[in-house]
Design a protein around this motif. Structure first.
Motif, PDB file in Angstrom:
ATOM      1  N   LYS A   1       0.839  -1.214   0.000  1.00 46.34           N
ATOM      2  CA  LYS A   1       0.000   0.000   0.000  1.00 46.34           C
ATOM      3  C   LYS A   1       0.866   1.254   0.000  1.00 46.34           C
ATOM      4  O   LYS A   1       0.529   2.269  -0.618  1.00 46.34           O
ATOM      5  CB  LYS A   1      -0.926  -0.014   1.213  1.00 46.34           C
ATOM      6  CG  LYS A   1      -2.024  -1.071   1.145  1.00 46.34           C
ATOM      7  CD  LYS A   1      -2.658  -1.355   2.502  1.00 46.34           C
ATOM      8  CE  LYS A   1      -3.345  -0.138   3.069  1.00 46.34           C
ATOM      9  NZ  LYS A   1      -4.008  -0.448   4.352  1.00 46.34           N
ATOM     10  N   ALA A   2       2.018   1.179   0.696  1.00 45.17           N
ATOM     11  CA  ALA A   2       2.892   2.349   0.798  1.00 45.17           C
ATOM     12  C   ALA A   2       3.869   2.461  -0.365  1.00 45.17           C
ATOM     13  O   ALA A   2       4.531   3.501  -0.523  1.00 45.17           O
ATOM     14  CB  ALA A   2       3.687   2.274   2.115  1.00 45.17           C
ATOM     15  N   SER A   3       3.970   1.431  -1.197  1.00 52.13           N
ATOM     16  CA  SER A   3       4.916   1.447  -2.317  1.00 52.13           C
ATOM     17  C   SER A   3       4.624   2.601  -3.269  1.00 52.13           C
ATOM     18  O   SER A   3       3.485   2.762  -3.729  1.00 52.13           O
ATOM     19  CB  SER A   3       4.829   0.127  -3.094  1.00 52.13           C
ATOM     20  OG  SER A   3       5.526   0.224  -4.332  1.00 52.13           O
ATOM     21  N   PRO A   4       5.615   3.429  -3.575  1.00 54.58           N
ATOM     22  CA  PRO A   4       5.390   4.537  -4.516  1.00 54.58           C
ATOM     23  C   PRO A   4       5.057   4.064  -5.926  1.00 54.58           C
ATOM     24  O   PRO A   4       4.506   4.826  -6.714  1.00 54.58           O
ATOM     25  CB  PRO A   4       6.719   5.306  -4.483  1.00 54.58           C
ATOM     26  CG  PRO A   4       7.729   4.324  -3.994  1.00 54.58           C
ATOM     27  CD  PRO A   4       7.002   3.402  -3.065  1.00 54.58           C
ATOM     28  N   VAL A   5       5.364   2.807  -6.233  1.00 57.52           N
ATOM     29  CA  VAL A   5       5.067   2.266  -7.558  1.00 57.52           C
ATOM     30  C   VAL A   5       3.693   1.617  -7.598  1.00 57.52           C
ATOM     31  O   VAL A   5       2.880   1.879  -8.486  1.00 57.52           O
ATOM     32  CB  VAL A   5       6.151   1.257  -7.992  1.00 57.52           C
ATOM     33  CG1 VAL A   5       5.762   0.592  -9.320  1.00 57.52           C
ATOM     34  CG2 VAL A   5       7.495   1.949  -8.119  1.00 57.52           C
ATOM     35  N   LEU A   6       3.391   0.747  -6.611  1.00 59.52           N
ATOM     36  CA  LEU A   6       2.152  -0.028  -6.645  1.00 59.52           C
ATOM     37  C   LEU A   6       0.960   0.721  -6.054  1.00 59.52           C
ATOM     38  O   LEU A   6      -0.129   0.720  -6.616  1.00 59.52           O
ATOM     39  CB  LEU A   6       2.352  -1.358  -5.915  1.00 59.52           C
ATOM     40  CG  LEU A   6       3.416  -2.287  -6.504  1.00 59.52           C
ATOM     41  CD1 LEU A   6       3.466  -3.600  -5.725  1.00 59.52           C
ATOM     42  CD2 LEU A   6       3.149  -2.574  -7.979  1.00 59.52           C
ATOM     43  N   GLN A   7       1.132   1.304  -4.857  1.00 57.22           N
ATOM     44  CA  GLN A   7       0.081   2.079  -4.195  1.00 57.22           C
ATOM     45  C   GLN A   7      -1.229   1.292  -4.101  1.00 57.22           C
ATOM     46  O   GLN A   7      -2.294   1.752  -4.508  1.00 57.22           O
ATOM     47  CB  GLN A   7      -0.144   3.405  -4.924  1.00 57.22           C
ATOM     48  CG  GLN A   7       1.086   4.306  -4.941  1.00 57.22           C
ATOM     49  CD  GLN A   7       0.859   5.621  -5.672  1.00 57.22           C
ATOM     50  OE1 GLN A   7      -0.081   5.765  -6.462  1.00 57.22           O
ATOM     51  NE2 GLN A   7       1.714   6.593  -5.418  1.00 57.22           N
ATOM     52  N   PHE A   8      -1.173   0.098  -3.534  1.00 60.86           N
ATOM     53  CA  PHE A   8      -2.353  -0.758  -3.425  1.00 60.86           C
ATOM     54  C   PHE A   8      -3.345  -0.223  -2.409  1.00 60.86           C
ATOM     55  O   PHE A   8      -2.966   0.409  -1.411  1.00 60.86           O
ATOM     56  CB  PHE A   8      -1.942  -2.173  -3.001  1.00 60.86           C
ATOM     57  CG  PHE A   8      -1.386  -3.026  -4.103  1.00 60.86           C
ATOM     58  CD1 PHE A   8      -1.245  -2.545  -5.396  1.00 60.86           C
ATOM     59  CD2 PHE A   8      -1.014  -4.335  -3.853  1.00 60.86           C
ATOM     60  CE1 PHE A   8      -0.737  -3.334  -6.415  1.00 60.86           C
ATOM     61  CE2 PHE A   8      -0.500  -5.138  -4.847  1.00 60.86           C
ATOM     62  CZ  PHE A   8      -0.361  -4.639  -6.137  1.00 60.86           C
ATOM     63  N   SER A   9      -4.625  -0.500  -2.634  1.00 61.56           N
ATOM     64  CA  SER A   9      -5.667  -0.315  -1.625  1.00 61.56           C
ATOM     65  C   SER A   9      -5.889  -1.652  -0.922  1.00 61.56           C
ATOM     66  O   SER A   9      -5.339  -2.682  -1.330  1.00 61.56           O
ATOM     67  CB  SER A   9      -6.975   0.131  -2.290  1.00 61.56           C
ATOM     68  OG  SER A   9      -7.475  -0.909  -3.119  1.00 61.56           O
TER      69      SER A   9
ATOM     70  N   SER B   1       7.457  -6.843 -10.237  1.00 64.03           N
ATOM     71  CA  SER B   1       6.139  -6.302 -10.595  1.00 64.03           C
ATOM     72  C   SER B   1       6.174  -4.784 -10.674  1.00 64.03           C
ATOM     73  O   SER B   1       6.853  -4.113  -9.894  1.00 64.03           O
ATOM     74  CB  SER B   1       5.105  -6.736  -9.563  1.00 64.03           C
ATOM     75  OG  SER B   1       5.030  -8.142  -9.479  1.00 64.03           O
ATOM     76  N   TRP B   2       5.391  -4.237 -11.625  1.00 59.22           N
ATOM     77  CA  TRP B   2       5.375  -2.781 -11.818  1.00 59.22           C
ATOM     78  C   TRP B   2       3.993  -2.159 -11.638  1.00 59.22           C
ATOM     79  O   TRP B   2       3.868  -0.948 -11.570  1.00 59.22           O
ATOM     80  CB  TRP B   2       5.912  -2.441 -13.209  1.00 59.22           C
ATOM     81  CG  TRP B   2       5.146  -3.059 -14.338  1.00 59.22           C
ATOM     82  CD1 TRP B   2       4.085  -2.530 -15.008  1.00 59.22           C
ATOM     83  CD2 TRP B   2       5.377  -4.353 -14.897  1.00 59.22           C
ATOM     84  NE1 TRP B   2       3.630  -3.408 -15.958  1.00 59.22           N
ATOM     85  CE2 TRP B   2       4.419  -4.540 -15.938  1.00 59.22           C
ATOM     86  CE3 TRP B   2       6.311  -5.372 -14.659  1.00 59.22           C
ATOM     87  CZ2 TRP B   2       4.353  -5.698 -16.698  1.00 59.22           C
ATOM     88  CZ3 TRP B   2       6.241  -6.516 -15.425  1.00 59.22           C
ATOM     89  CH2 TRP B   2       5.278  -6.677 -16.430  1.00 59.22           C
TER      90      TRP B   2
ATOM     91  N   GLY C   1      15.071   0.333   1.419  1.00 59.31           N
ATOM     92  CA  GLY C   1      14.172   1.345   0.884  1.00 59.31           C
ATOM     93  C   GLY C   1      12.737   0.855   0.823  1.00 59.31           C
ATOM     94  O   GLY C   1      12.478  -0.354   0.757  1.00 59.31           O
ATOM     95  N   PRO C   2      11.748   1.765   0.805  1.00 63.43           N
ATOM     96  CA  PRO C   2      10.335   1.398   0.865  1.00 63.43           C
ATOM     97  C   PRO C   2       9.840   0.580  -0.322  1.00 63.43           C
ATOM     98  O   PRO C   2       8.868  -0.151  -0.199  1.00 63.43           O
ATOM     99  CB  PRO C   2       9.627   2.757   0.932  1.00 63.43           C
ATOM    100  CG  PRO C   2      10.598   3.728   0.333  1.00 63.43           C
ATOM    101  CD  PRO C   2      11.945   3.218   0.729  1.00 63.43           C
ATOM    102  N   ASP C   3      10.487   0.712  -1.483  1.00 60.22           N
ATOM    103  CA  ASP C   3      10.019  -0.041  -2.639  1.00 60.22           C
ATOM    104  C   ASP C   3      10.961  -1.196  -2.978  1.00 60.22           C
ATOM    105  O   ASP C   3      10.778  -1.862  -3.984  1.00 60.22           O
ATOM    106  CB  ASP C   3       9.891   0.880  -3.862  1.00 60.22           C
ATOM    107  CG  ASP C   3       8.951   0.294  -4.900  1.00 60.22           C
ATOM    108  OD1 ASP C   3       7.831  -0.111  -4.510  1.00 60.22           O
ATOM    109  OD2 ASP C   3       9.327   0.226  -6.085  1.00 60.22           O
ATOM    110  N   LEU C   4      11.952  -1.444  -2.117  1.00 61.17           N
ATOM    111  CA  LEU C   4      12.906  -2.525  -2.358  1.00 61.17           C
ATOM    112  C   LEU C   4      12.669  -3.705  -1.425  1.00 61.17           C
ATOM    113  O   LEU C   4      12.837  -4.860  -1.828  1.00 61.17           O
ATOM    114  CB  LEU C   4      14.339  -2.010  -2.193  1.00 61.17           C
ATOM    115  CG  LEU C   4      15.463  -3.034  -2.418  1.00 61.17           C
ATOM    116  CD1 LEU C   4      15.412  -3.592  -3.842  1.00 61.17           C
ATOM    117  CD2 LEU C   4      16.821  -2.396  -2.128  1.00 61.17           C
ATOM    118  N   GLY C   5      12.236  -3.422  -0.191  1.00 63.48           N
ATOM    119  CA  GLY C   5      12.093  -4.474   0.805  1.00 63.48           C
ATOM    120  C   GLY C   5      11.139  -5.574   0.380  1.00 63.48           C
ATOM    121  O   GLY C   5      11.457  -6.771   0.485  1.00 63.48           O
TER     122      GLY C   5
END
Length: 488
Positions: free
Chosen positions: A65-73, A125-126, A194-198
């Motif tokens: 949800k916090a990923s700057p790329v995915l931004q899931f709900s 995944s992108w 990093g937030p989008d690497l973990g």
């Protein structure tokens, strides 16, 4: 089979040849040995992988949800979980059919390779749809593993310890869950990664494990029971003699007093015969298998796939800390089959399956009511879930045990696949999506209604088992379910 009294010529028996063999009895008389331990380690580790995948999906919900790329709900998280389960349904059916047709060994390599590639791709995944696709393929690999691995283990483990062994192996799912939780704690630490690497590195953990498992399986033999029914009689004999050499140190006891069976070899079993066996010959067993699989699939997948969302949305637990709450939950789930498993061989399948299902349902209903009233804090909620799933883990494991030992050898893998697929399709795919929507409402009452539904399904399945479950404890597989190929 003693080749001095074999009814086959010196070459592999052709299709439709009647043979006589003592292979099943020789496999069941074996004492537990290093060979069996290695089989359990190399094949049973599949459940560790599944536990790793499921836990990562739940523990990483906040990171996705916090990923700057995915931004899931929350609904996106539920959709991805359902994609994984849908893939597992497809993989179980497709690879289960191939397992009965091509053999156990070929398929447990193919399915592991599918899992390895797909979970590694998940790390790249992108967007939502690429993530869901790779999760679907990952699930397909795991679903196929269930059919191939359950069949092989059932056919190699001696009858007297089959129940406990199977439950412990299925319970090892939670070792993977603990590993996934620990990996999430480390890889979601913002100061380290990093937030989008973990979350991407977390999925690579599964791929690395799968590669090691692939190497571990290279020495495993094909199932002698599958070989003998498909006309490969001398290969089956060679495999069994090799196992006896390892277990008895080159001096196996005589086999002349062991019971022998006659069977008509075959190249394959048609789908028409498979479904006639499930729907007509063993209809009551099919009812039990469907009820057990569907109930446990909804119960587990609906609750566990959204476990992290409940902690973050209702108890304000940071996503980076969710792993700490999964560790005691995983411990309860692993200890259940480990401590209760022997009772399935001693007290019997019917009594223990009914007890664990009904106890799980009642405890979930009580826990759900206390959750709805706001009685629990996050720690108390985790302890309550740990107690519930101490029993539920044994119940879920017994569902896989039931569908893998109560149907004939020729249709065993596909039977496992069908009931896993139908049960997961009915109870598992919709569950995470439904609970994701219920959590999005922010209403404890709505979520309590979902918990009650899961409780009712478990209690109903337990009552069905109490009436119709097969008494398979300590019985040879051929006595529990007579193979289609047997002749009098």
């Amino acid at each position: 089979m003693d080749l001095r009294t074999a009814t086959v010529p010196a070459q592999t028996a052709p299709a439709q040849e009647v043979i006589e063999t003592d292979i099943p009895a020789r496999l069941d008389r074996l004492p537990w040995s290093r060979f069996h331990t290695l089989v359990v380690a190399a094949l049973g580790i599949t459940w560790i992988l599944d536990g790793l995948e499921v836990t990562l999906a739940g523990s990483l919900a906040g990171a996705l949800k916090a990923s700057p790329v995915l931004q899931f709900s929350n609904a996106d998280v539920g959709l991805a979980a359902s994609a994984y389960l849908a893939g597992a349904v497809f993989g179980a059916l497709f690879f289960g059919w191939l397992t009965d047709r091509l053999g156990r060994k070929k398929l447990f390599f193919i399915t592991l390779a599918v899992y390895l590639c797909a979970t590694a791709a998940t790390a790249a995944s992108w967007n939502l749809w690429s993530f869901a696709l790779f999760r679907f393929l990952t699930g397909a690999g795991i679903g196929g593993e269930y059919a191939a691995i359950n069949s092989t283990i059932q056919e190699l483990v001696p009858a007297r310890v089959r129940g406990w062994t199977d439950l412990c192996i299925n319970g090892s799912f939670w070792l993977g869950a603990a590993l996934g939780a620990f990996a999430a704690i480390v890889l979601l630490d913002g100061e380290l990664v990093g937030p989008d690497l973990g979350w991407r590195l977390a999925f690579l953990v599964g791929a690395a494990m799968a590669f090691v498992i692939f190497l571990m399986r290279l020495w495993l033999p094909e199932s002698p029971r599958w070989l003998m029914t498909h006309g490969h009689v001398h290969e089956a004999e060679r495999v069994v003699r090799g196992i006896e050499q390892r277990v008895f140190g080159g001096n196996p006891p005589p086999a002349h007093d062991l019971p022998r069976v006659k069977l008509l070899t075959r190249t394959h079993t048609t789908l028409t015969e498979v479904f006639a066996t499930l729907i007509h010959r063993h209809r009551s067993r099919a009812l039990v298998g469907l009820a057990l699989m569907a109930a446990q699939a909804f119960f587990y997948n609906a609750i566990f796939f959204t476990y992290a969302l409940v902690l973050t949305d209702f108890y304000a637990i940071p996503s980076s800390q969710v792993g700490w709450y999964i560790l005691p939950f995983a411990a309860g789930n692993f200890l259940g089959p480990l401590l209760l498993g022997r009772l399935f061989d001693v007290l019997g399948r019917r009594a223990m399956i009914a007890f664990t299902y009904i106890a799980s349902g009642v405890l979930l209903a009580v826990s759900g009511m206390l959750f709805e009233r706001g009685v629990f804090d996050a720690t108390q909620q985790t302890m309550a879930w740990s107690v519930i799933f101490f029993f539920a883990s044994s119940a879920a494991s017994s569902a896989y045990l039931t569908v893998s030992e109560t149907f004939p050898l020729e249709v065993r893998a596909l039977a496992i696949a069908v009931f896993y697929a139908v049960g997961t399709g009915i109870g598992g795919v919709a569950g995470p999506l439904l609970f994701g929507v219920l959590i999005d409402t922010g209403s404890r009452t709505s979520l309590f209604a979902g918990y009650l539904l899961g409780a009712v399904l478990m209690i109903a399945a337990g009552l069905i088992a109490a009436r119709f479950a097969v008494r398979a404890e300590r019985q040879p597989l051929e006595s529990v379910a007579r193979p289609l190929a047997f002749v009098d």
